[in-house]
Design a protein around this motif. Structure first.
Motif, mmCIF file in Angstrom:
data_model
loop_
_atom_site.group_PDB
_atom_site.id
_atom_site.type_symbol
_atom_site.label_atom_id
_atom_site.label_comp_id
_atom_site.label_asym_id
_atom_site.label_seq_id
_atom_site.Cartn_x
_atom_site.Cartn_y
_atom_site.Cartn_z
ATOM 1 N N ALA A 106 15.507 27.741 92.252
ATOM 2 C CA ALA A 106 16.018 29.013 92.769
ATOM 3 C C ALA A 106 15.230 30.151 92.111
ATOM 4 O O ALA A 106 14.884 30.047 90.925
ATOM 5 N N PRO A 107 14.961 31.222 92.838
ATOM 6 C CA PRO A 107 14.159 32.322 92.286
ATOM 7 C C PRO A 107 14.779 32.998 91.059
ATOM 8 O O PRO A 107 14.063 33.546 90.232
ATOM 9 N N TRP A 108 16.061 32.951 90.923
ATOM 10 C CA TRP A 108 16.750 33.594 89.797
ATOM 11 C C TRP A 108 16.862 32.697 88.567
ATOM 12 O O TRP A 108 17.327 33.122 87.510
ATOM 13 N N CYS A 109 16.419 31.468 88.654
ATOM 14 C CA CYS A 109 16.572 30.471 87.585
ATOM 15 C C CYS A 109 15.481 30.646 86.528
ATOM 16 O O CYS A 109 14.293 30.499 86.816
ATOM 17 N N ALA A 119 12.517 25.788 97.588
ATOM 18 C CA ALA A 119 13.289 26.954 97.159
ATOM 19 C C ALA A 119 14.635 26.928 97.888
ATOM 20 O O ALA A 119 14.687 26.809 99.113
ATOM 21 N N TYR A 138 18.491 31.199 97.555
ATOM 22 C CA TYR A 138 17.838 32.504 97.504
ATOM 23 C C TYR A 138 18.467 33.406 98.560
ATOM 24 O O TYR A 138 19.022 32.938 99.557
ATOM 25 N N ASP A 139 18.369 34.716 98.324
ATOM 26 C CA ASP A 139 18.930 35.672 99.274
ATOM 27 C C ASP A 139 17.970 35.967 100.417
ATOM 28 O O ASP A 139 18.360 35.972 101.578
ATOM 29 N N THR A 140 16.706 36.221 100.072
ATOM 30 C CA THR A 140 15.713 36.533 101.095
ATOM 31 C C THR A 140 14.418 35.779 100.795
ATOM 32 O O THR A 140 14.164 35.388 99.653
ATOM 33 N N ASP A 167 12.381 37.233 98.029
ATOM 34 C CA ASP A 167 12.682 36.780 96.661
ATOM 35 C C ASP A 167 11.812 35.583 96.290
ATOM 36 O O ASP A 167 11.297 35.502 95.175
ATOM 37 N N VAL A 168 11.665 34.654 97.210
ATOM 38 C CA VAL A 168 10.848 33.460 96.974
ATOM 39 C C VAL A 168 9.378 33.859 96.832
ATOM 40 O O VAL A 168 8.681 33.394 95.925
ATOM 41 N N PHE A 219 8.744 35.406 93.447
ATOM 42 C CA PHE A 219 8.701 34.371 92.412
ATOM 43 C C PHE A 219 7.334 33.695 92.401
ATOM 44 O O PHE A 219 6.713 33.535 91.343
#
Length: 180
Positions: free
Chosen positions: A81-84, A111, A114-116, A119-120, A123
Motif C-alpha cells: 500500500a502507498p501509505w505503508c 498496489a 490506495y485512494d487514487t 498515490d501509487v 510512491f
C-alpha cells in the motif's frame, strides 16, 4: 581455598568451556520463536500447494497482466500500500531482487488499499521503483486473504503457492523462497 569455593570455581570453568551450548540453546529458542511468529502471521494466507487465485490486472502503464501469462517461471508477488512505511523500505530490495533474478523469475508487485492511482504513481516515482506495479483491488486482496503489508506470495512455475511472507523480507529471504 575452601572446598565450596573450589567447587564453584570448577563449575564456572566447566560452564565457560561449554559456551557454545548456551549459544546453541539461545539460537534454537530464537529459531523456534521466529518460526512461530511466521506461522502466526501467514496462517490466513493461501497454503503451500494451493492454486493461486487467478487475476487479470492492469499495470501503471496500461498493459494487462494475467496470472496464466506468468506460468513457466517462479513468481514473487508482493502486495503493498502507498501509505505503508515498511513497503517503502522494502521497495529497494524488490528492485535489487529483480536485477538479481533477471529473466529466471517474475518479480511483480500489486498496489492495493490506495485512494487514487496518483498515490501509487507518487510512491513509484519517490521510491524509484523499476519493477512492474499492478493495480489491484479489494476483490484480489480478499482472494489472496492479504490483511497486512507488505505480503509476498511465492508461486511455483505451475501457478501454485509455495510460500508466503508477511512484513519486510530481505533479498536473501526472497531468493531462498523463490528457489526453494
Amino acid at each position: 581455598m575452601t572446598t565450596g569455593a573450589r567447587k564453584l570455581k570448577e563449575r564456572w570453568e566447566r560452564a565457560r568451556e561449554r559456551w557454545w551450548v548456551r549459544w546453541g540453546v539461545d539460537l534454537l529458542l530464537f529459531a523456534l520463536l521466529f518460526a512461530g511468529v511466521t506461522a502466526w502471521q501467514t496462517r490466513k494466507l493461501p497454503g503451500a500447494g494451493t492454486p493461486a487465485p487467478d487475476f487479470t490486472l492492469r499495470t501503471l502503464s496500461g498493459e494487462t497482466v494475467r496470472l496464466e501469462d506468468l506460468r513457466g517461471k517462479s513468481v514473487a508477488l508482493t502486495f503493498w500500500a502507498p501509505w505503508c512505511t515498511v513497503c517503502k523500505a522494502e521497495s529497494s530490495t524488490l528492485s535489487t531482487l529483480r536485477d538479481t533474478v533477471g529473466e529466471r523469475a517474475h518479480v511483480l508487485t500489486v498496489a492495493v488499499a490506495y485512494d487514487t492511482v496518483a498515490d501509487v504513481q507518487r510512491f513509484v516515482r519517490e521510491r524509484g521503483a523499476d519493477y512492474p506495479v499492478l493495480l489491484g483491488d479489494d476483490a484480489l486482496q480478499e482472494a489472496y486473504r492479504v490483511d497486512s503489508f507488505p505480503t509476498t506470495i511465492f508461486l511455483s512455475p505451475e501457478g501454485r503457492v509455495t510460500h508466503a511472507a508477511v512484513g519486510y523480507t530481505t533479498r536473501l529471504g526472497f531468493l531462498w523462497r523463490l528457489w526453494l
